[in-house]
Design a protein around this motif. Sequence first.
Motif, mmCIF file in Angstrom:
data_model
loop_
_atom_site.group_PDB
_atom_site.id
_atom_site.type_symbol
_atom_site.label_atom_id
_atom_site.label_comp_id
_atom_site.label_asym_id
_atom_site.label_seq_id
_atom_site.Cartn_x
_atom_site.Cartn_y
_atom_site.Cartn_z
ATOM 1 N N UNK A 113 -10.688 -21.651 -94.544
ATOM 2 C CA UNK A 113 -9.980 -20.628 -93.771
ATOM 3 C C UNK A 113 -9.693 -19.404 -94.631
ATOM 4 N N UNK A 114 -10.120 -18.244 -94.145
ATOM 5 C CA UNK A 114 -9.836 -16.974 -94.802
ATOM 6 C C UNK A 114 -8.820 -16.202 -93.969
ATOM 7 N N UNK A 115 -8.178 -15.222 -94.605
ATOM 8 C CA UNK A 115 -7.214 -14.359 -93.919
ATOM 9 C C UNK A 115 -7.580 -12.901 -94.154
ATOM 10 N N UNK A 116 -7.410 -12.106 -93.109
ATOM 11 C CA UNK A 116 -7.641 -10.670 -93.233
ATOM 12 C C UNK A 116 -6.449 -9.936 -92.641
ATOM 13 N N UNK A 117 -5.873 -9.005 -93.406
ATOM 14 C CA UNK A 117 -4.678 -8.296 -92.964
ATOM 15 C C UNK A 117 -4.984 -7.354 -91.805
ATOM 16 N N UNK A 118 -4.000 -7.184 -90.960
ATOM 17 C CA UNK A 118 -4.131 -6.364 -89.756
ATOM 18 C C UNK A 118 -4.247 -4.887 -90.122
ATOM 19 N N UNK A 119 -5.261 -4.229 -89.566
ATOM 20 C CA UNK A 119 -5.460 -2.798 -89.796
ATOM 21 C C UNK A 119 -5.464 -2.015 -88.491
ATOM 22 N N UNK A 120 -5.056 -2.636 -87.398
ATOM 23 C CA UNK A 120 -5.068 -1.972 -86.102
ATOM 24 C C UNK A 120 -6.265 -2.401 -85.280
ATOM 25 N N UNK A 121 -6.524 -1.674 -84.196
ATOM 26 C CA UNK A 121 -7.662 -1.991 -83.328
ATOM 27 C C UNK A 121 -8.949 -1.803 -84.122
ATOM 28 N N UNK A 122 -9.836 -2.768 -83.996
ATOM 29 C CA UNK A 122 -11.000 -2.838 -84.889
ATOM 30 C C UNK A 122 -12.151 -1.961 -84.394
ATOM 31 N N UNK A 123 -11.961 -0.643 -84.474
ATOM 32 C CA UNK A 123 -13.007 0.285 -84.045
ATOM 33 C C UNK A 123 -13.497 1.166 -85.191
#
Length: 263
Positions: free
Chosen positions: A150-160
């Motif tokens: 399991x990896x984690x990626x920090x939230x950066x907003x809507x992925x566009x």
Amino acid sequence: MSSPLATPATAPVRAAMHPDEQEARLQLAACYRVFAMLGWTEMIYNHITVRLPDSVTGGEKQFLINPFGLHYTEVSASNLVKIDLQGKVLDGSRHPVNPAGFTVHAAIHDGLPDAHCVMHTHTTAGVAVACLQGGLQQTNFYTAQLHDKVAYHDFEGITIHADEGPRLLQSIGNRPAVILRNHGLLTWGRTLPQTFAMLWTLQRACEIQMATLSMGAPIPVSDAIARKCTRDALQFNPQHGGGQDVFDALVRQVDRIDDSYKH
């Protein structure tokens, strides 16, 4: 990729289409209907994508994605959209695609050689765990099968935004199960059934954790036991079918409900 779903008698997609693309379309369309049956839908949002093999693309990186605006129950083999890494429609489809879908999925299909399939969900349990400070805890039968996966990626907003792609790939490394913090779940794999088996296990782990934390303090599973469980979890192993038997069983259920995805 071989599947009993992709016989010529049940895959009336387009006469001039490469048979490997027909097979990929049929399997992916079936998967959208499986997600709908399981309740893994978010109105018209979220995506499951499949990278087409070189036999179809001649070495170019192209993948299939759901047409934006349709519910998963409306996705079929013929209305899946073929796009390139920039989101350009390659098959003349009249349907648009969601930038939030191809931006993330294109980065993974492009950056991870083994990422044939990518799945992303916003289930209640998945988003809840993604919003939890400690993330997924090693405290149940299902998390024990995901040790060091399991990896984690920090939230950066809507992925566009395409510039998030390299950071996402760095966060993922080689781990096939990804928790997008404050956002949801994502898995990738060499085959669609393998990717599905990983997501089902991750989703189930989140559901059990959410239920457990509502009652009290969970019992931790040691690293030694979790490593053993992960080694013994054969459903991800291609030598043991890589989730194909489970996926096929669910597609048979879908067929009994509505097999219009084949068209």
